[in-house]
Design a protein around this motif. Structure first.
Motif, PDB file in Angstrom:
ATOM      1  N   ASN A  48      78.358  -4.731 -15.048  1.00  0.00           N
ATOM      2  CA  ASN A  48      79.368  -5.063 -16.074  1.00  0.00           C
ATOM      3  C   ASN A  48      80.669  -5.509 -15.400  1.00  0.00           C
ATOM      4  O   ASN A  48      81.726  -4.914 -15.586  1.00  0.00           O
ATOM      5  CB  ASN A  48      79.645  -3.859 -16.986  1.00  0.00           C
ATOM      6  N   ARG A  63      82.984  -3.185 -11.925  1.00  0.00           N
ATOM      7  CA  ARG A  63      82.853  -1.835 -12.432  1.00  0.00           C
ATOM      8  C   ARG A  63      81.917  -1.084 -11.494  1.00  0.00           C
ATOM      9  O   ARG A  63      80.766  -1.467 -11.323  1.00  0.00           O
ATOM     10  CB  ARG A  63      82.238  -1.826 -13.836  1.00  0.00           C
ATOM     11  N   TYR A 107      86.308   0.904 -16.757  1.00  0.00           N
ATOM     12  CA  TYR A 107      85.001   0.234 -16.759  1.00  0.00           C
ATOM     13  C   TYR A 107      85.008  -1.038 -17.592  1.00  0.00           C
ATOM     14  O   TYR A 107      85.967  -1.344 -18.295  1.00  0.00           O
ATOM     15  CB  TYR A 107      83.873   1.182 -17.167  1.00  0.00           C
ATOM     16  N   ASP A 108      83.944  -1.803 -17.442  1.00  0.00           N
ATOM     17  CA  ASP A 108      83.700  -3.053 -18.171  1.00  0.00           C
ATOM     18  C   ASP A 108      84.881  -4.020 -18.090  1.00  0.00           C
ATOM     19  O   ASP A 108      85.392  -4.499 -19.126  1.00  0.00           O
ATOM     20  CB  ASP A 108      83.355  -2.745 -19.635  1.00  0.00           C
ATOM     21  N   ARG A 154      87.576  -0.355 -27.089  1.00  0.00           N
ATOM     22  CA  ARG A 154      86.901  -0.877 -25.885  1.00  0.00           C
ATOM     23  C   ARG A 154      86.684  -2.378 -26.011  1.00  0.00           C
ATOM     24  O   ARG A 154      87.018  -2.973 -27.032  1.00  0.00           O
ATOM     25  CB  ARG A 154      85.501  -0.264 -25.755  1.00  0.00           C
ATOM     26  N   HIS A 178      80.345   7.763 -27.120  1.00  0.00           N
ATOM     27  CA  HIS A 178      79.457   6.606 -27.074  1.00  0.00           C
ATOM     28  C   HIS A 178      79.246   6.143 -28.501  1.00  0.00           C
ATOM     29  O   HIS A 178      78.286   6.489 -29.154  1.00  0.00           O
ATOM     30  CB  HIS A 178      78.131   6.974 -26.412  1.00  0.00           C
ATOM     31  N   TYR A 244      70.852  -3.127 -25.666  1.00  0.00           N
ATOM     32  CA  TYR A 244      71.944  -4.112 -25.601  1.00  0.00           C
ATOM     33  C   TYR A 244      71.396  -5.492 -25.260  1.00  0.00           C
ATOM     34  O   TYR A 244      70.835  -5.690 -24.184  1.00  0.00           O
ATOM     35  CB  TYR A 244      72.953  -3.727 -24.510  1.00  0.00           C
ATOM     36  N   VAL A 280      70.660   3.377 -17.159  1.00  0.00           N
ATOM     37  CA  VAL A 280      70.525   3.351 -18.625  1.00  0.00           C
ATOM     38  C   VAL A 280      69.599   2.183 -18.967  1.00  0.00           C
ATOM     39  O   VAL A 280      70.006   1.021 -18.880  1.00  0.00           O
ATOM     40  CB  VAL A 280      71.890   3.162 -19.329  1.00  0.00           C
ATOM     41  N   ASP A 306      72.827  -0.779 -16.735  1.00  0.00           N
ATOM     42  CA  ASP A 306      73.951   0.002 -16.185  1.00  0.00           C
ATOM     43  C   ASP A 306      73.725   0.315 -14.704  1.00  0.00           C
ATOM     44  O   ASP A 306      74.123   1.371 -14.200  1.00  0.00           O
ATOM     45  CB  ASP A 306      74.157   1.305 -16.978  1.00  0.00           C
TER      46      ASP A 306
END
Ligand code: BMA
Length: 330
Positions: A48, A63, A107-108, A154, A178, A244, A280, A306
């Motif tokens: 990511n 990330r 992150y991301d 986010r 989450h 995703y 993940v 991930d």
């Protein structure tokens, strides 16, 4: 010559032609993944992440999940956009007075050049998930700016130029954990400090299920003669957890909150081992795109499972033609 992307030529764009007989609009790099497990001594997984062209080569913000499981953002460079030399230490953020101002986690990241500044927008900790923003001019001094929005939020995506006199930021308000829901919203600012004119842009759902649970903005939108093109992730909930995938959306060039076209089906969903298996499973999460305006070629960096950083390609005219025939706006 392709004149659809409004931008500069990038003759050294990483690229591979579409495999013969392949019917999809977006195809994967045959040597994926670009970054595998334990890529640097302190990191377990780098994914990511976001890459930009810089002086004939490439720079990126990555990330990185550390070996204690916590995520933070590292800087890296690449000569070819395929092989990366990533710092083993995190980006040394300072505040606007030059004092150290480290992030608790990050992150991301998305990475965007506006004028001569390089901005990083990431998921930050503000007593829970929020949008972080910072900038650098030289990849040595990294200045953290004020958090643009209130928690919880986010998937911050900053547009590469002002529209109607204001900077544009997409985000995905949520809860702290989450989150099991989420739509994309837009905010405007004259100065990257004060944000307002918040409004809803696009939601989860549609006839299909791939984006039925939540969605989130992806790489920095690409300016084209037909509008702003953005890849975005869509999530479906299965009895085995979230999946995703990603699709694309086209916004009005003068009104980025207005959706013109939106892919009815996903463009890429986890299929390859590096997407279906990892820390993940079943995650394909796009965070960056770079392009060559002369050919209309686009390279998309996405996180896989991930765990890995992977690359996919498409061509702008082919994508827009596909989107015109296979759009569902809701
Ligand atoms: C999201 C973010 C991403 C991650 C995804 C799948 O909420 O945390 O970083 O890739 O979940 O785990």
């Amino acid at each position: 010559m392709c004149n659809t992307i409004i931008g500069t030529a990038l003759p050294n764009l990483p690229w591979e032609d579409k495999p013969k007989g392949y019917e999809g609009i977006l195809w994967r790099y045959s040597k994926n993944p670009l970054i595998g497990w334990n890529p640097t001594p302190s990191t377990a997984r780098i994914y990511n992440s976001a890459v930009l062209p810089y002086e004939g080569a490439f720079v990126g913000v990555f990330r990185a999940d550390h070996k204690n499981g916590r995520a933070n953002i590292h800087f890296g460079r690449s000569k070819d956009g395929l092989h990366f030399d990533i710092d083993d230490t995190v980006i040394p953020w300072v505040d606007e007075n030059g004092k150290p101002n480290p992030v608790s986690y990050g992150y991301d990241p998305r990475f965007v050049k506006i004028d001569d500044n390089y901005y990083v927008v990431w998921c930050d900790d503000m007593k829970g998930a929020s949008i972080g923003m910072g900038m650098t001019k030289d990849f040595k001094t990294w200045t953290r700016l004020q958090n643009p929005l209130m928690p919880f939020n986010r998937n911050g995506v900053l547009f590469p130029r002002k529209v109607n006199g204001n900077y544009i930021l997409f985000s995905r308000p949520s809860d702290s954990a989450h989150t099991p829901f989420g739509d994309i919203y837009m905010s405007e600012s004259p100065d990257l400090v004060y944000w307002g004119k918040h409004r809803w842009v696009m939601g989860k759902g549609g006839q299909g299920w791939w984006q039925g649970t939540k969605i989130g903005g992806g790489p920095v939108p690409i300016e084209t003669t037909e509008g702003w093109l953005m890849f975005y992730h869509g999530v479906s909930g299965t009895c085995n957890g979230f999946v995703y995938s990603f699709g694309a959306v086209l916004f009005d060039i003068n009104d980025p909150g207005k959706v013109l076209l939106r892919t009815r089906d996903y463009l890429l969903t986890p299929e390859k081992d590096y997407e279906t298996t990892g820390f993940v499973p079943n995650v394909a999460f796009p965070c960056a795109n770079i392009y060559d305006a002369d050919t209309g070629r686009i390279a998309i960096y996405y996180g896989a499972a991930d765990t890995y950083t992977a690359l996919a390609f498409c061509q702008i005219d082919e994508l827009l033609e596909y989107m015109k025939k296979n759009s569902e706006v809701f």
